[in-house]
Design a protein around this motif. Structure first.
Motif, short mmCIF file in Angstrom:
data_model
loop_
_atom_site.label_atom_id
_atom_site.label_comp_id
_atom_site.label_asym_id
_atom_site.label_seq_id
_atom_site.Cartn_x
_atom_site.Cartn_y
_atom_site.Cartn_z
N ARG A 46 28.76 51.78 7.78
CA ARG A 46 28.56 50.34 7.72
C ARG A 46 27.62 49.92 8.85
NH1 ARG A 46 32.50 45.96 9.58
NH2 ARG A 46 31.49 44.12 8.77
N VAL A 47 26.64 49.09 8.52
CA VAL A 47 25.69 48.59 9.50
C VAL A 47 26.27 47.32 10.13
CG1 VAL A 47 23.37 47.64 9.81
CG2 VAL A 47 23.74 49.54 8.22
N SER A 48 26.25 47.25 11.44
CA SER A 48 26.74 46.07 12.14
C SER A 48 25.66 45.00 12.19
CB SER A 48 27.16 46.44 13.56
OG SER A 48 27.53 45.26 14.26
N HIS A 49 26.08 43.77 11.97
CA HIS A 49 25.18 42.62 12.08
C HIS A 49 25.57 41.74 13.27
CE1 HIS A 49 23.19 43.49 8.32
NE2 HIS A 49 24.36 43.68 7.78
N TRP A 50 26.32 42.33 14.21
CA TRP A 50 26.85 41.55 15.33
C TRP A 50 25.75 40.88 16.14
CZ3 TRP A 50 30.79 38.96 16.44
CH2 TRP A 50 31.02 38.52 17.74
N ASN A 51 24.60 41.50 16.28
CA ASN A 51 23.51 40.93 17.08
C ASN A 51 22.45 40.24 16.23
OD1 ASN A 51 24.50 41.69 19.63
ND2 ASN A 51 23.83 43.79 19.26
N ALA A 52 22.74 40.02 14.96
CA ALA A 52 21.78 39.36 14.08
C ALA A 52 21.53 37.93 14.54
CB ALA A 52 22.31 39.36 12.64
N GLY A 53 20.36 37.42 14.22
CA GLY A 53 20.03 36.05 14.56
C GLY A 53 20.66 35.04 13.62
N ALA B 118 25.46 36.28 8.98
CA ALA B 118 25.53 37.73 9.14
C ALA B 118 26.53 38.10 10.23
CB ALA B 118 24.15 38.30 9.48
N ARG B 119 26.55 37.38 11.34
CA ARG B 119 27.50 37.67 12.41
C ARG B 119 28.93 37.42 11.95
NH1 ARG B 119 25.40 36.20 18.43
NH2 ARG B 119 23.39 37.23 18.26
N ALA B 120 29.14 36.33 11.22
CA ALA B 120 30.49 36.03 10.72
C ALA B 120 30.95 37.13 9.76
CB ALA B 120 30.52 34.67 10.04
N LEU B 121 30.07 37.57 8.89
CA LEU B 121 30.44 38.62 7.94
C LEU B 121 30.73 39.94 8.66
CD1 LEU B 121 28.08 37.86 4.95
CD2 LEU B 121 30.56 37.57 5.07
N ASP B 122 30.12 40.16 9.80
CA ASP B 122 30.42 41.35 10.58
C ASP B 122 31.88 41.35 11.02
OD1 ASP B 122 28.94 43.73 11.74
OD2 ASP B 122 29.98 42.96 13.52
N VAL B 123 32.45 40.16 11.22
CA VAL B 123 33.83 40.03 11.68
C VAL B 123 34.80 39.97 10.50
CG1 VAL B 123 35.44 38.56 12.97
CG2 VAL B 123 33.10 38.88 13.79
N LYS C 251 14.88 27.78 12.57
CA LYS C 251 14.92 28.96 13.42
C LYS C 251 14.67 28.51 14.84
CE LYS C 251 14.93 32.00 10.02
NZ LYS C 251 16.01 32.81 9.66
N VAL C 252 15.51 28.95 15.74
CA VAL C 252 15.37 28.59 17.14
C VAL C 252 14.66 29.74 17.84
CG1 VAL C 252 16.61 28.03 19.26
CG2 VAL C 252 17.48 27.22 17.06
N ALA C 253 13.57 29.41 18.49
CA ALA C 253 12.81 30.42 19.22
C ALA C 253 13.60 30.84 20.45
CB ALA C 253 11.45 29.87 19.62
N LYS C 254 13.45 32.10 20.82
CA LYS C 254 14.11 32.59 22.03
C LYS C 254 13.51 31.88 23.24
CE LYS C 254 15.49 37.14 20.55
NZ LYS C 254 15.46 38.56 20.85
#
Length: 158
Positions: free
Chosen positions: A4-11, A15-20, A146-149
């Motif tokens: 399974r690929v982790s999306h924990w660091n996705a922007g 995707a982050r919620a689905l990782d959890v 999209k929020v720029a870094k």
């Protein structure tokens, strides 16, 4: 079996919620927790899940702060799994999934459970998204910016 690929660091927060909470067992455990199912054995019976799979999912949900263990409410030696504040924040997600399933996955005459208001005994109305001014919003009325870094202090001084 593919890893399974982790999306924990996705922007993307989806995707982050689905990782959890993105596998069906986790969502069903959370659903049962909202329904008052708290013990390992009760969860296993309710879900029909293998002990090892349930243990893994409960450990993951606990590690991620969705559930916490607590002494059994009846004073016995058992431990119970209870939703944390973060876990209780998933209530609208569970209700939205329930309502979507009711609308799209049942025949009109097919029996199903229903969610009611505990105080009035009336059916819970469908969830709706509203703008700050009260207008009902659909997917056509929204967009994701999209929020720029942050470029850092050196770039800001220019």
């Amino acid at each position: 079996m593919a890893k399974r690929v982790s999306h924990w660091n996705a922007g993307c927060p989806v995707a982050r919620a689905l990782d959890v909470i993105g596998d069906w067992w986790s969502l069903l455990i959370i659903r049962d927790a909202f329904d008052g199912v708290r013990r390992f054995g009760e969860l296993q019976t309710s879900l029909g899940i293998a002990k090892g799979m349930l243990a893994t999912r409960l450990r993951d949900l606990t590690d991620r702060g969705i559930l916490q263990t607590a002494p059994a409410s009846d004073g016995s030696a058992y431990m119970e799994y209870v939703l944390t504040s973060k876990g209780r924040g998933l209530f609208l997600v569970i209700v939205a999934l329930r309502q979507w399933g009711e609308q799209h996955l049942y025949q009109a005459d097919e029996p199903r459970s229903s969610m009611i208001d505990r105080h009035t005994r009336a059916p819970v109305p469908r969830l709706q998204l509203h703008a700050k001014d009260g207008r009902r919003l659909t997917w056509r009325d929204t967009e994701v910016l999209k929020v720029a870094k942050d470029p850092g202090p050196a770039a800001r001084r220019r």
